[in-house]
Design a protein around this motif. Structure first.
Motif, PDB file in Angstrom:
ATOM      1  N   GLY A   1      -4.500   8.664  -5.660  1.00 48.29           N
ATOM      2  CA  GLY A   1      -4.345   8.223  -6.870  1.00 48.29           C
ATOM      3  C   GLY A   1      -4.436   6.904  -7.228  1.00 48.29           C
ATOM      4  N   VAL A   2      -4.082   6.478  -8.527  1.00 43.10           N
ATOM      5  CA  VAL A   2      -4.263   5.097  -8.997  1.00 43.10           C
ATOM      6  C   VAL A   2      -2.746   4.784  -9.643  1.00 43.10           C
ATOM      7  CG1 VAL A   2      -5.497   3.720 -10.781  1.00 43.10           C
ATOM      8  CG2 VAL A   2      -6.805   5.245  -9.509  1.00 43.10           C
ATOM      9  N   PHE A   3      -2.436   3.382  -9.627  1.00 40.80           N
ATOM     10  CA  PHE A   3      -1.270   3.193 -10.182  1.00 40.80           C
ATOM     11  C   PHE A   3      -1.334   2.551 -11.439  1.00 40.80           C
ATOM     12  CE2 PHE A   3      -0.194   3.921  -5.859  1.00 40.80           C
ATOM     13  CZ  PHE A   3       1.055   4.463  -5.755  1.00 40.80           C
ATOM     14  N   LEU A   4      -1.014   2.711 -12.595  1.00 41.90           N
ATOM     15  CA  LEU A   4      -0.868   2.016 -13.759  1.00 41.90           C
ATOM     16  C   LEU A   4       0.412   1.552 -14.145  1.00 41.90           C
ATOM     17  CD1 LEU A   4      -2.613   1.396 -16.365  1.00 41.90           C
ATOM     18  CD2 LEU A   4      -2.225   3.598 -17.038  1.00 41.90           C
ATOM     19  N   LEU A   5       0.752   0.286 -13.988  1.00 40.83           N
ATOM     20  CA  LEU A   5       2.142  -0.249 -14.072  1.00 40.83           C
ATOM     21  C   LEU A   5       2.163  -1.181 -15.218  1.00 40.83           C
ATOM     22  CD1 LEU A   5       2.262  -1.442 -10.266  1.00 40.83           C
ATOM     23  CD2 LEU A   5       2.851   0.761 -11.239  1.00 40.83           C
ATOM     24  N   ASP A   6       3.196  -0.917 -16.092  1.00 43.53           N
ATOM     25  CA  ASP A   6       3.625  -2.071 -17.072  1.00 43.53           C
ATOM     26  C   ASP A   6       4.018  -3.275 -16.527  1.00 43.53           C
ATOM     27  OD1 ASP A   6       3.924  -2.852 -19.715  1.00 43.53           O
ATOM     28  OD2 ASP A   6       5.994  -2.563 -19.687  1.00 43.53           O
ATOM     29  N   VAL A   7       3.738  -4.653 -16.979  1.00 47.70           N
ATOM     30  CA  VAL A   7       3.977  -5.712 -16.209  1.00 47.70           C
ATOM     31  C   VAL A   7       5.484  -5.871 -16.264  1.00 47.70           C
ATOM     32  CG1 VAL A   7       4.040  -8.256 -16.304  1.00 47.70           C
ATOM     33  CG2 VAL A   7       1.862  -6.762 -16.390  1.00 47.70           C
ATOM     34  N   ARG A   8       6.152  -6.038 -17.677  1.00 49.94           N
ATOM     35  CA  ARG A   8       7.427  -6.380 -17.971  1.00 49.94           C
ATOM     36  C   ARG A   8       8.421  -5.158 -17.761  1.00 49.94           C
ATOM     37  NH1 ARG A   8       7.558 -11.642 -18.903  1.00 49.94           N
ATOM     38  NH2 ARG A   8       5.397 -12.487 -19.284  1.00 49.94           N
TER      39      ARG A   8
ATOM     40  N   GLU B   1       4.287  -5.517  -5.257  1.00 47.57           N
ATOM     41  CA  GLU B   1       4.304  -6.101  -3.880  1.00 47.57           C
ATOM     42  C   GLU B   1       5.005  -4.817  -3.092  1.00 47.57           C
ATOM     43  OE1 GLU B   1       4.098  -8.632  -1.108  1.00 47.57           O
ATOM     44  OE2 GLU B   1       3.663  -9.177  -3.163  1.00 47.57           O
ATOM     45  N   GLN B   2       5.787  -4.060  -3.446  1.00 49.03           N
ATOM     46  CA  GLN B   2       6.182  -2.987  -2.836  1.00 49.03           C
ATOM     47  C   GLN B   2       5.274  -2.001  -2.212  1.00 49.03           C
ATOM     48  OE1 GLN B   2       9.391  -2.409  -1.507  1.00 49.03           O
ATOM     49  NE2 GLN B   2       9.775  -4.260  -1.985  1.00 49.03           N
ATOM     50  N   LEU B   3       4.233  -1.914  -3.156  1.00 47.43           N
ATOM     51  CA  LEU B   3       3.214  -0.911  -2.659  1.00 47.43           C
ATOM     52  C   LEU B   3       2.440  -1.518  -1.546  1.00 47.43           C
ATOM     53  CD1 LEU B   3       1.781   0.171  -6.273  1.00 47.43           C
ATOM     54  CD2 LEU B   3       3.210   1.528  -4.724  1.00 47.43           C
ATOM     55  N   LEU B   4       2.092  -2.782  -1.671  1.00 47.75           N
ATOM     56  CA  LEU B   4       1.216  -3.407  -0.639  1.00 47.75           C
ATOM     57  C   LEU B   4       2.041  -3.461   0.667  1.00 47.75           C
ATOM     58  CD1 LEU B   4       0.107  -6.765  -2.559  1.00 47.75           C
ATOM     59  CD2 LEU B   4      -1.293  -4.588  -2.034  1.00 47.75           C
ATOM     60  N   GLN B   5       3.393  -3.625   0.801  1.00 44.78           N
ATOM     61  CA  GLN B   5       4.200  -3.540   1.804  1.00 44.78           C
ATOM     62  C   GLN B   5       4.067  -2.060   2.265  1.00 44.78           C
ATOM     63  OE1 GLN B   5       8.251  -4.896   1.694  1.00 44.78           O
ATOM     64  NE2 GLN B   5       7.346  -6.849   0.279  1.00 44.78           N
TER      65      GLN B   5
ATOM     66  N   GLN C   1      -6.506  -1.731  -0.637  1.00 43.42           N
ATOM     67  CA  GLN C   1      -7.749  -1.025  -0.387  1.00 43.42           C
ATOM     68  C   GLN C   1      -7.502   0.411  -0.145  1.00 43.42           C
ATOM     69  OE1 GLN C   1     -10.917  -3.162   0.758  1.00 43.42           O
ATOM     70  NE2 GLN C   1     -10.125  -4.089  -1.154  1.00 43.42           N
ATOM     71  N   ARG C   2      -6.461   1.069  -0.718  1.00 40.78           N
ATOM     72  CA  ARG C   2      -6.606   2.698  -0.732  1.00 40.78           C
ATOM     73  C   ARG C   2      -6.217   3.148  -2.113  1.00 40.78           C
ATOM     74  NH1 ARG C   2      -5.118   5.386   3.921  1.00 40.78           N
ATOM     75  NH2 ARG C   2      -5.023   4.072   5.955  1.00 40.78           N
ATOM     76  N   ASN C   3      -5.319   2.521  -2.566  1.00 40.46           N
ATOM     77  CA  ASN C   3      -4.989   2.858  -3.988  1.00 40.46           C
ATOM     78  C   ASN C   3      -4.907   1.806  -5.321  1.00 40.46           C
ATOM     79  OD1 ASN C   3      -3.001   4.277  -2.009  1.00 40.46           O
ATOM     80  ND2 ASN C   3      -3.446   5.819  -3.548  1.00 40.46           N
TER      81      ASN C   3
ATOM     82  N   GLN D   1     -13.468   4.281  -7.199  1.00 34.71           N
ATOM     83  CA  GLN D   1     -13.021   3.185  -6.129  1.00 34.71           C
ATOM     84  C   GLN D   1     -11.943   3.711  -5.105  1.00 34.71           C
ATOM     85  OE1 GLN D   1     -14.305  -0.409  -5.941  1.00 34.71           O
ATOM     86  NE2 GLN D   1     -13.623   0.425  -4.089  1.00 34.71           N
ATOM     87  N   GLU D   2     -11.010   4.571  -5.800  1.00 29.43           N
ATOM     88  CA  GLU D   2      -9.990   4.828  -4.841  1.00 29.43           C
ATOM     89  C   GLU D   2     -10.603   6.052  -3.849  1.00 29.43           C
ATOM     90  OE1 GLU D   2      -6.869   8.020  -4.039  1.00 29.43           O
ATOM     91  OE2 GLU D   2      -8.775   8.282  -4.876  1.00 29.43           O
ATOM     92  N   ALA D   3     -11.492   7.033  -4.313  1.00 29.54           N
ATOM     93  CA  ALA D   3     -12.056   7.339  -3.498  1.00 29.54           C
ATOM     94  C   ALA D   3     -13.041   6.910  -2.399  1.00 29.54           C
ATOM     95  CB  ALA D   3     -13.377   8.867  -4.177  1.00 29.54           C
ATOM     96  N   GLN D   4     -13.655   6.071  -2.812  1.00 27.79           N
ATOM     97  CA  GLN D   4     -14.424   5.008  -1.742  1.00 27.79           C
ATOM     98  C   GLN D   4     -13.506   4.400  -0.611  1.00 27.79           C
ATOM     99  OE1 GLN D   4     -17.107   2.259  -3.559  1.00 27.79           O
ATOM    100  NE2 GLN D   4     -17.953   3.831  -5.127  1.00 27.79           N
TER     101      GLN D   4
END
Length: 215
Positions: A50-57, A68-72, A77-79, A124-127
């Motif tokens: 899936g895709v993450f849609l995040l509010d900034v604040r 940053e936690q998602l990257l960790q 290059q996955r989601n 892009q996520e599928a690729q």
């Protein structure tokens, strides 16, 4: 699965956005905070799709902190990650993109524009997921080879004859033949040309065939 992981601490905005996305056929999992999203994410079996849609604040974790936690967690290059912001913070957008965010959408946004961005992100996520799966498969193939088989594989792929490989590695031609046969078997190829293609694929994924001491 067209899953959008939505994280926004404004319940009204989250509800309206969830309704909109579902109208366009997206599956939405909405969370009111970064910790709630991450806890749910950690409970899912890999790979997360899936895709993450995040509010900034947001509080207690901002969108970039969640990113940053998602990257960790190894999701680069996955989601794809897309940020929503009502503040037009360009430096924040640049920083987010530098860390791998796919897009940065400023509020208020046009519905059709957001839908198009999310549709592209899912493609892009599928690729990315397919490429990651291929890389994991190739990694397992590489790990099935012994260090000597890896050396032989590289030299066969480069077009060296058995007698040349034997001289380079200080082994008999018979041993080269044995290793060559095992390499073909383990990598699922039937010719030096097919092996060369597989070796190129392995390197294109950022993997290395040669053992550390010979790289």
């Amino acid at each position: 699965m067209n899953t959008i992981f939505l994280c926004d601490d404004d319940v009204g905005v989250s509800g309206a956005l969830s309704f909109l996305l579902r109208q366009y056929g997206f599956e939405v999992q909405a969370y009111s905070s970064g910790p709630a999203l991450l806890a749910a994410l950690d409970a899912l079996p890999p790979p997360v799709r899936g895709v993450f849609l995040l509010d900034v604040r947001m509080d207690p974790m901002s969108g970039p902190e969640v990113h940053e936690q998602l990257l960790q967690r190894g999701l680069r290059q996955r989601n794809p990650v897309i940020f929503l912001s009502g503040h037009g913070d360009i430096p924040m957008a640049v920083a987010a993109m530098a860390k791998g965010a796919l897009n940065f959408v400023e509020k208020p946004y046009a519905d059709d524009s957001l839908i198009a961005i999310l549709s592209d992100a899912l493609a892009q996520e599928a690729q990315w997921q397919a490429a990651a799966k291929r890389a994991e498969f190739l990694q397992s193939m590489v790990e099935s080879l012994t260090p000597q088989q890896r050396r032989v594989a590289v030299l066969v792929a480069a077009g060296d004859l058995n007698k040349v490989i034997a001289a380079k590695l200080g082994i008999s031609e018979r041993m080269v033949e044995v290793h060559r046969a095992k390499v073909f078997e383990k990598l699922g190829v039937d010719s030096a040309a097919a092996l060369a293609t597989t070796v190129a694929d392995i390197r294109a994924c950022g993997l290395e065939l040669l053992p550390p001491e010979a790289a």
